[in-house]
Scaffold this motif. Sequence first.
Motif, PDB file in Angstrom:
ATOM      1  N   GLU A 159       0.828  -1.216   0.000  1.00 46.50           N
ATOM      2  CA  GLU A 159       0.000   0.000   0.000  1.00 46.50           C
ATOM      3  C   GLU A 159       0.860   1.263   0.000  1.00 46.50           C
ATOM      4  O   GLU A 159       0.508   2.259  -0.622  1.00 46.50           O
ATOM      5  N   LYS A 160       2.000   1.231   0.694  1.00 52.26           N
ATOM      6  CA  LYS A 160       2.909   2.386   0.708  1.00 52.26           C
ATOM      7  C   LYS A 160       3.518   2.606  -0.672  1.00 52.26           C
ATOM      8  O   LYS A 160       3.671   3.747  -1.119  1.00 52.26           O
ATOM      9  N   ILE A 161       3.865   1.505  -1.334  1.00 52.74           N
ATOM     10  CA  ILE A 161       4.408   1.595  -2.691  1.00 52.74           C
ATOM     11  C   ILE A 161       3.354   2.167  -3.625  1.00 52.74           C
ATOM     12  O   ILE A 161       3.635   3.054  -4.432  1.00 52.74           O
ATOM     13  N   LYS A 162       2.133   1.673  -3.511  1.00 53.28           N
ATOM     14  CA  LYS A 162       1.042   2.151  -4.367  1.00 53.28           C
ATOM     15  C   LYS A 162       0.830   3.646  -4.172  1.00 53.28           C
ATOM     16  O   LYS A 162       0.702   4.402  -5.143  1.00 53.28           O
ATOM     17  N   ALA A 163       0.787   4.097  -2.931  1.00 51.93           N
ATOM     18  CA  ALA A 163       0.584   5.523  -2.641  1.00 51.93           C
ATOM     19  C   ALA A 163       1.696   6.359  -3.272  1.00 51.93           C
ATOM     20  O   ALA A 163       1.440   7.419  -3.857  1.00 51.93           O
ATOM     21  N   CYS A 164       2.919   5.875  -3.177  1.00 44.94           N
ATOM     22  CA  CYS A 164       4.071   6.578  -3.749  1.00 44.94           C
ATOM     23  C   CYS A 164       3.935   6.674  -5.271  1.00 44.94           C
ATOM     24  O   CYS A 164       4.111   7.745  -5.857  1.00 44.94           O
ATOM     25  N   ILE A 165       3.610   5.578  -5.912  1.00 40.28           N
ATOM     26  CA  ILE A 165       3.493   5.550  -7.372  1.00 40.28           C
ATOM     27  C   ILE A 165       2.378   6.477  -7.846  1.00 40.28           C
ATOM     28  O   ILE A 165       2.544   7.203  -8.828  1.00 40.28           O
ATOM     29  N   PHE A 166       1.259   6.490  -7.138  1.00 36.77           N
ATOM     30  CA  PHE A 166       0.137   7.299  -7.593  1.00 36.77           C
ATOM     31  C   PHE A 166       0.322   8.792  -7.308  1.00 36.77           C
ATOM     32  O   PHE A 166      -0.501   9.606  -7.708  1.00 36.77           O
ATOM     33  N   GLU A 167       1.452   9.175  -6.668  1.00 35.11           N
ATOM     34  CA  GLU A 167       1.828  10.583  -6.525  1.00 35.11           C
ATOM     35  C   GLU A 167       2.675  11.069  -7.702  1.00 35.11           C
ATOM     36  O   GLU A 167       2.888  12.265  -7.862  1.00 35.11           O
ATOM     37  N   ILE A 168       3.180  10.150  -8.514  1.00 39.49           N
ATOM     38  CA  ILE A 168       4.051  10.519  -9.631  1.00 39.49           C
ATOM     39  C   ILE A 168       3.238  11.319 -10.652  1.00 39.49           C
ATOM     40  O   ILE A 168       2.144  10.893 -11.036  1.00 39.49           O
ATOM     41  N   PRO A 169       3.756  12.454 -11.115  1.00 40.56           N
ATOM     42  CA  PRO A 169       3.021  13.269 -12.088  1.00 40.56           C
ATOM     43  C   PRO A 169       3.142  12.733 -13.517  1.00 40.56           C
ATOM     44  O   PRO A 169       3.814  13.310 -14.372  1.00 40.56           O
ATOM     45  N   VAL A 170       2.517  11.581 -13.756  1.00 42.01           N
ATOM     46  CA  VAL A 170       2.417  10.994 -15.092  1.00 42.01           C
ATOM     47  C   VAL A 170       0.974  10.529 -15.275  1.00 42.01           C
ATOM     48  O   VAL A 170       0.219  10.452 -14.303  1.00 42.01           O
ATOM     49  N   GLU A 171       0.606  10.192 -16.505  1.00 44.43           N
ATOM     50  CA  GLU A 171      -0.777   9.781 -16.743  1.00 44.43           C
ATOM     51  C   GLU A 171      -1.106   8.474 -16.021  1.00 44.43           C
ATOM     52  O   GLU A 171      -0.231   7.662 -15.737  1.00 44.43           O
ATOM     53  N   ASN A 172      -2.392   8.296 -15.720  1.00 44.62           N
ATOM     54  CA  ASN A 172      -2.830   7.142 -14.922  1.00 44.62           C
ATOM     55  C   ASN A 172      -2.465   5.806 -15.545  1.00 44.62           C
ATOM     56  O   ASN A 172      -2.165   4.858 -14.838  1.00 44.62           O
ATOM     57  N   GLY A 173      -2.486   5.712 -16.877  1.00 47.80           N
ATOM     58  CA  GLY A 173      -2.138   4.455 -17.535  1.00 47.80           C
ATOM     59  C   GLY A 173      -0.715   4.037 -17.214  1.00 47.80           C
ATOM     60  O   GLY A 173      -0.433   2.857 -16.991  1.00 47.80           O
ATOM     61  N   ILE A 174       0.194   5.000 -17.166  1.00 42.73           N
ATOM     62  CA  ILE A 174       1.587   4.718 -16.830  1.00 42.73           C
ATOM     63  C   ILE A 174       1.701   4.335 -15.357  1.00 42.73           C
ATOM     64  O   ILE A 174       2.426   3.402 -15.007  1.00 42.73           O
ATOM     65  N   LYS A 175       0.968   5.041 -14.492  1.00 37.66           N
ATOM     66  CA  LYS A 175       0.983   4.707 -13.060  1.00 37.66           C
ATOM     67  C   LYS A 175       0.543   3.261 -12.843  1.00 37.66           C
ATOM     68  O   LYS A 175       1.148   2.530 -12.060  1.00 37.66           O
ATOM     69  N   LYS A 176      -0.510   2.845 -13.549  1.00 38.14           N
ATOM     70  CA  LYS A 176      -1.018   1.480 -13.395  1.00 38.14           C
ATOM     71  C   LYS A 176       0.011   0.454 -13.870  1.00 38.14           C
ATOM     72  O   LYS A 176       0.196  -0.584 -13.240  1.00 38.14           O
ATOM     73  N   LYS A 177       0.686   0.754 -14.968  1.00 42.15           N
ATOM     74  CA  LYS A 177       1.726  -0.122 -15.504  1.00 42.15           C
ATOM     75  C   LYS A 177       2.877  -0.247 -14.498  1.00 42.15           C
ATOM     76  O   LYS A 177       3.358  -1.349 -14.217  1.00 42.15           O
ATOM     77  N   ILE A 178       3.290   0.879 -13.930  1.00 44.48           N
ATOM     78  CA  ILE A 178       4.372   0.880 -12.943  1.00 44.48           C
ATOM     79  C   ILE A 178       3.957   0.075 -11.712  1.00 44.48           C
ATOM     80  O   ILE A 178       4.717  -0.753 -11.209  1.00 44.48           O
ATOM     81  N   PHE A 179       2.730   0.303 -11.237  1.00 43.99           N
ATOM     82  CA  PHE A 179       2.283  -0.427 -10.047  1.00 43.99           C
ATOM     83  C   PHE A 179       2.185  -1.926 -10.304  1.00 43.99           C
ATOM     84  O   PHE A 179       2.560  -2.732  -9.445  1.00 43.99           O
ATOM     85  N   LEU A 180       1.711  -2.324 -11.468  1.00 44.96           N
ATOM     86  CA  LEU A 180       1.604  -3.744 -11.790  1.00 44.96           C
ATOM     87  C   LEU A 180       2.988  -4.408 -11.722  1.00 44.96           C
ATOM     88  O   LEU A 180       3.148  -5.467 -11.106  1.00 44.96           O
ATOM     89  N   ALA A 181       3.986  -3.761 -12.302  1.00 44.97           N
ATOM     90  CA  ALA A 181       5.353  -4.301 -12.255  1.00 44.97           C
ATOM     91  C   ALA A 181       5.879  -4.326 -10.823  1.00 44.97           C
ATOM     92  O   ALA A 181       6.477  -5.317 -10.382  1.00 44.97           O
ATOM     93  N   CYS A 182       5.655  -3.248 -10.080  1.00 40.57           N
ATOM     94  CA  CYS A 182       6.142  -3.178  -8.690  1.00 40.57           C
ATOM     95  C   CYS A 182       5.457  -4.194  -7.793  1.00 40.57           C
ATOM     96  O   CYS A 182       6.098  -4.778  -6.911  1.00 40.57           O
ATOM     97  N   ASP A 183       4.173  -4.410  -8.008  1.00 33.91           N
ATOM     98  CA  ASP A 183       3.426  -5.415  -7.250  1.00 33.91           C
ATOM     99  C   ASP A 183       4.068  -6.786  -7.452  1.00 33.91           C
ATOM    100  O   ASP A 183       4.320  -7.527  -6.494  1.00 33.91           O
TER     101      ASP A 183
END
Length: 129
Positions: free
Chosen positions: A20-44
């Motif tokens: 959850e901490k990783i997710k919160a960090c990723i979703f603060e990144i100023p990029v489009e949501n599609g990229i955030k989701k891709k980053i989170f999927l890999a990080c998960d």
Amino acid sequence: MSGNEKEKYLELSCDLSELEKIKACIFEIPVENGIKKKIFLACDEIFSNITNYSGAKWIQFCCIKNTDKVTITFTDNGIAFNPLESKIEKDFEDFDLGGMGINLVKELCSHIDYSNIEGKNILSLEFTA
């Protein structure tokens, strides 16, 4: 995170609830949501593998946003494992047997780098922003 370069750093225990901490960090990144989701999927996938299989006691997570890319680095003190040497080739029908996650991460990232220095696994995932 804003501006040309921002960095976020987390010290995590080897517990899936820390995702959850990783997710919160990723979703603060100023990029489009599609990229955030891709980053989170890999990080998960990476975080889950470290937590479930490495025997690590701690994990460090670092996220750096530059002008045109996001770099995520996982550092842990678990068993040495280079995911870039994972040569698992499977058909999609065999995905439930495991081993597909690393291939998925490779597809999601624009570049991956691994090293083991002084007993620490260091895995960097790069995403085009």
